[in-house]
Write a protein that holds these residues in place. Structure first.
Motif, PDB file in Angstrom:
ATOM      1  N   THR A 113       0.850  -1.185   0.000  1.00 42.31           N
ATOM      2  CA  THR A 113       0.000   0.000   0.000  1.00 42.31           C
ATOM      3  C   THR A 113       0.889   1.240   0.000  1.00 42.31           C
ATOM      4  OG1 THR A 113      -0.159   0.205   2.425  1.00 42.31           O
ATOM      5  CG2 THR A 113      -1.772  -1.221   1.318  1.00 42.31           C
ATOM      6  N   ASN A 114       0.357   2.336  -0.503  1.00 45.49           N
ATOM      7  CA  ASN A 114       1.114   3.583  -0.522  1.00 45.49           C
ATOM      8  C   ASN A 114       0.172   4.778  -0.614  1.00 45.49           C
ATOM      9  OD1 ASN A 114       0.613   4.319  -3.403  1.00 45.49           O
ATOM     10  ND2 ASN A 114       1.826   2.481  -3.818  1.00 45.49           N
ATOM     11  N   ALA A 115       0.716   5.938  -0.293  1.00 47.82           N
ATOM     12  CA  ALA A 115       0.041   7.208  -0.553  1.00 47.82           C
ATOM     13  C   ALA A 115       0.552   7.741  -1.879  1.00 47.82           C
ATOM     14  CB  ALA A 115       0.348   8.206   0.565  1.00 47.82           C
ATOM     15  N   ALA A 116      -0.336   8.264  -2.713  1.00 50.14           N
ATOM     16  CA  ALA A 116       0.076   8.702  -4.051  1.00 50.14           C
ATOM     17  C   ALA A 116      -0.705   9.936  -4.470  1.00 50.14           C
ATOM     18  CB  ALA A 116      -0.137   7.586  -5.069  1.00 50.14           C
ATOM     19  N   GLY A 117      -0.057  10.777  -5.256  1.00 50.06           N
ATOM     20  CA  GLY A 117      -0.742  11.911  -5.852  1.00 50.06           C
ATOM     21  C   GLY A 117      -1.594  11.444  -7.018  1.00 50.06           C
ATOM     22  N   GLY A 118      -2.787  12.001  -7.154  1.00 47.42           N
ATOM     23  CA  GLY A 118      -3.682  11.609  -8.227  1.00 47.42           C
ATOM     24  C   GLY A 118      -3.553  12.512  -9.433  1.00 47.42           C
ATOM     25  N   VAL A 119      -3.146  11.949 -10.575  1.00 43.96           N
ATOM     26  CA  VAL A 119      -3.071  12.737 -11.807  1.00 43.96           C
ATOM     27  C   VAL A 119      -4.197  12.373 -12.766  1.00 43.96           C
ATOM     28  CG1 VAL A 119      -0.604  13.227 -11.671  1.00 43.96           C
ATOM     29  CG2 VAL A 119      -1.356  11.128 -12.768  1.00 43.96           C
ATOM     30  N   ASN A 120      -5.022  11.418 -12.389  1.00 44.50           N
ATOM     31  CA  ASN A 120      -6.248  11.139 -13.144  1.00 44.50           C
ATOM     32  C   ASN A 120      -7.270  12.206 -12.755  1.00 44.50           C
ATOM     33  OD1 ASN A 120      -8.893  10.129 -13.839  1.00 44.50           O
ATOM     34  ND2 ASN A 120      -8.005   8.098 -14.054  1.00 44.50           N
ATOM     35  N   PRO A 121      -7.778  12.983 -13.709  1.00 44.34           N
ATOM     36  CA  PRO A 121      -8.695  14.086 -13.364  1.00 44.34           C
ATOM     37  C   PRO A 121      -9.998  13.630 -12.727  1.00 44.34           C
ATOM     38  CG  PRO A 121      -8.568  13.778 -15.753  1.00 44.34           C
ATOM     39  CD  PRO A 121      -7.498  12.938 -15.154  1.00 44.34           C
ATOM     40  N   VAL A 156      -2.916   3.251 -13.098  1.00 42.75           N
ATOM     41  CA  VAL A 156      -1.489   2.999 -13.330  1.00 42.75           C
ATOM     42  C   VAL A 156      -0.678   3.899 -12.410  1.00 42.75           C
ATOM     43  CG1 VAL A 156       0.383   3.175 -15.021  1.00 42.75           C
ATOM     44  CG2 VAL A 156      -1.876   2.348 -15.729  1.00 42.75           C
ATOM     45  N   TYR A 157       0.309   3.307 -11.745  1.00 49.19           N
ATOM     46  CA  TYR A 157       1.150   4.016 -10.771  1.00 49.19           C
ATOM     47  C   TYR A 157       2.525   4.287 -11.375  1.00 49.19           C
ATOM     48  CZ  TYR A 157       3.798   4.628  -6.345  1.00 49.19           C
ATOM     49  OH  TYR A 157       4.597   5.088  -5.321  1.00 49.19           O
ATOM     50  N   LEU A 158       2.964   5.528 -11.301  1.00 52.93           N
ATOM     51  CA  LEU A 158       4.293   5.926 -11.767  1.00 52.93           C
ATOM     52  C   LEU A 158       5.153   6.261 -10.558  1.00 52.93           C
ATOM     53  CD1 LEU A 158       6.323   6.818 -14.004  1.00 52.93           C
ATOM     54  CD2 LEU A 158       5.285   9.093 -13.854  1.00 52.93           C
ATOM     55  N   ALA A 159       6.301   5.599 -10.432  1.00 53.28           N
ATOM     56  CA  ALA A 159       7.212   5.850  -9.311  1.00 53.28           C
ATOM     57  C   ALA A 159       8.256   6.886  -9.705  1.00 53.28           C
ATOM     58  CB  ALA A 159       7.894   4.564  -8.879  1.00 53.28           C
ATOM     59  N   MET A 160       8.387   7.910  -8.857  1.00 53.27           N
ATOM     60  CA  MET A 160       9.435   8.923  -9.005  1.00 53.27           C
ATOM     61  C   MET A 160      10.409   8.771  -7.837  1.00 53.27           C
ATOM     62  SD  MET A 160       8.306  10.746 -11.698  1.00 53.27           S
ATOM     63  CE  MET A 160       8.676  12.498 -11.676  1.00 53.27           C
ATOM     64  N   GLN A 161      11.610   9.328  -7.970  1.00 52.04           N
ATOM     65  CA  GLN A 161      12.628   9.113  -6.949  1.00 52.04           C
ATOM     66  C   GLN A 161      12.385   9.935  -5.685  1.00 52.04           C
ATOM     67  OE1 GLN A 161      16.637   8.825  -8.339  1.00 52.04           O
ATOM     68  NE2 GLN A 161      17.509   9.595  -6.455  1.00 52.04           N
ATOM     69  N   VAL A 182       1.003   9.041  -8.942  1.00 52.93           N
ATOM     70  CA  VAL A 182       2.446   9.231  -8.893  1.00 52.93           C
ATOM     71  C   VAL A 182       2.892   9.173  -7.432  1.00 52.93           C
ATOM     72  CG1 VAL A 182       2.247  11.757  -8.876  1.00 52.93           C
ATOM     73  CG2 VAL A 182       4.377  10.692  -9.620  1.00 52.93           C
ATOM     74  N   GLY A 183       3.976   8.428  -7.191  1.00 55.28           N
ATOM     75  CA  GLY A 183       4.479   8.272  -5.834  1.00 55.28           C
ATOM     76  C   GLY A 183       5.969   7.996  -5.834  1.00 55.28           C
ATOM     77  N   MET A 184       6.496   7.556  -4.678  1.00 53.20           N
ATOM     78  CA  MET A 184       7.945   7.414  -4.517  1.00 53.20           C
ATOM     79  C   MET A 184       8.350   6.053  -3.961  1.00 53.20           C
ATOM     80  SD  MET A 184       8.614  11.126  -2.750  1.00 53.20           S
ATOM     81  CE  MET A 184       7.714  12.576  -3.327  1.00 53.20           C
ATOM     82  N   SER A 185       7.523   5.028  -4.176  1.00 52.18           N
ATOM     83  CA  SER A 185       7.830   3.720  -3.588  1.00 52.18           C
ATOM     84  C   SER A 185       7.227   2.606  -4.432  1.00 52.18           C
ATOM     85  CB  SER A 185       7.270   3.661  -2.153  1.00 52.18           C
ATOM     86  OG  SER A 185       5.842   3.680  -2.174  1.00 52.18           O
ATOM     87  N   THR A 186       7.157   1.427  -3.847  1.00 53.83           N
ATOM     88  CA  THR A 186       6.383   0.271  -4.311  1.00 53.83           C
ATOM     89  C   THR A 186       6.980  -0.455  -5.522  1.00 53.83           C
ATOM     90  OG1 THR A 186       4.353   1.261  -3.424  1.00 53.83           O
ATOM     91  CG2 THR A 186       4.088  -0.546  -5.000  1.00 53.83           C
ATOM     92  N   VAL A 187       7.318   0.256  -6.585  1.00 56.53           N
ATOM     93  CA  VAL A 187       7.776  -0.420  -7.806  1.00 56.53           C
ATOM     94  C   VAL A 187       9.027  -1.270  -7.565  1.00 56.53           C
ATOM     95  CG1 VAL A 187       8.688  -0.067 -10.133  1.00 56.53           C
ATOM     96  CG2 VAL A 187       6.646   1.173  -9.393  1.00 56.53           C
ATOM     97  N   THR A 201      -0.271  -7.836  -4.890  1.00 51.60           N
ATOM     98  CA  THR A 201      -1.384  -6.900  -5.013  1.00 51.60           C
ATOM     99  C   THR A 201      -0.909  -5.559  -4.471  1.00 51.60           C
ATOM    100  OG1 THR A 201      -2.981  -8.684  -4.629  1.00 51.60           O
ATOM    101  CG2 THR A 201      -3.785  -6.426  -4.392  1.00 51.60           C
ATOM    102  N   ALA A 202      -1.190  -4.474  -5.188  1.00 49.64           N
ATOM    103  CA  ALA A 202      -0.749  -3.152  -4.746  1.00 49.64           C
ATOM    104  C   ALA A 202      -1.896  -2.154  -4.832  1.00 49.64           C
ATOM    105  CB  ALA A 202       0.427  -2.667  -5.608  1.00 49.64           C
ATOM    106  N   LEU A 203      -2.029  -1.345  -3.786  1.00 53.03           N
ATOM    107  CA  LEU A 203      -3.117  -0.369  -3.708  1.00 53.03           C
ATOM    108  C   LEU A 203      -2.589   0.970  -3.222  1.00 53.03           C
ATOM    109  CD1 LEU A 203      -4.326  -3.243  -2.036  1.00 53.03           C
ATOM    110  CD2 LEU A 203      -6.355  -2.128  -2.994  1.00 53.03           C
TER     111      LEU A 203
END
Length: 246
Positions: A113-121, A156-161, A182-187, A201-203
């Protein structure tokens, strides 16, 4: 001098296995602001990351650095409350190490699990999103979310550093690349888990809305954590319902 990676895994796995009462096959890795799932466990035990040889302990806010072990119904569950990240100075091998230890200890299915920014409008703060590039339980989780009357999306989740939150230009780039989150972990952890043959499974919980850019507002880490905490109960209920299944 540290021993080779395999020896490190053996030593860490031996300490972890000695701590456990049983042989859990399910593990759950908790992201930022999601440290409350342990309240769902019966016969609870805990151990700190620092008690396990070579286990990386990140210092990111709200990551406890503890492993919880207990039962949900008849299933034994191992919960990692916290993870390490690239932006803390850890290498890819160190970020992946806990997952490899879990595999060595007998885990078969791992939930991230992770916290992520939402870029889907179409996303809103607090939405729960199943990452559909890393899913193997989508139909069951969708049905359970409907029974719990909880809104449940896919993306779809995009990991940034990291470590800083992304800029408006980076959010725009993520959207154009086809990402929903978009987030900074998990991948890195998922890559290691699949390499070890684990079911994954990832959420995500949407911590802040980042796109379109007119919806973007200044965001602090404290606000991200609070938003996730406010929605983590919904995610906990879905996961708890899944673990109760025969």
């Amino acid at each position: 001098m540290k021993p080779d990676l395999y020896t490190q895994m053996q030593e860490a796995s031996a300490v972890l296995s000695n701590f456990l009462n049983g042989k859990p096959e399910i593990a759950l890795v908790l992201g930022t602001g999601m440290d409350s799932f342990s309240t769902y466990l019966d016969d609870l035990k805990e151990i700190t990351y620092t008690d396990i040889p070579y286990f990386p302990k990140g210092e990111t806010q709200s990551h406890q650095g503890k492993i919880y072990f207990g039962k949900v119904g008849s299933k034994e569950i191992l919960v990692l409350s916290g993870r390490s990240h690239y932006y803390e100075g850890f290498s890819a091998a160190e970020v992946a190490f806990p997952v490899q230890v879990l595999a060595h200890a007998g885990i078969k299915h791992i939930f991230f699990t992770n916290a992520a920014g939402g870029v889907n409008p179409h996303y809103s703060e607090g939405d729960i999103v199943l990452i559909n590039d890393h899913m193997e339980t989508i139909q069951t989780l969708t049905i359970l979310s409907q029974k719990e009357k909880i809104s449940f999306k896919q993306g779809v989740y995009l990991a940034m550093q990291g470590p800083s939150l992304e800029t408006p230009a980076e959010y725009k780039m993520a959207f154009r690349l086809g990402a929903d989150l978009v987030g900074m972990s998990t991948v890195p952890e998922v890559i290691a888990a699949r390499h070890c043959g684990l079911k994954v499974t990832a959420l995500s919980i949407v911590s802040n809305v980042c796109y379109p850019l007119q919806r973007l507002t200044p965001t602090t880490v404290e606000e991200v954590i609070q938003t996730v905490k406010n929605s983590s109960g919904k995610l906990n209920r879905i996961l708890h319902s899944y673990f109760l299944l025969p």
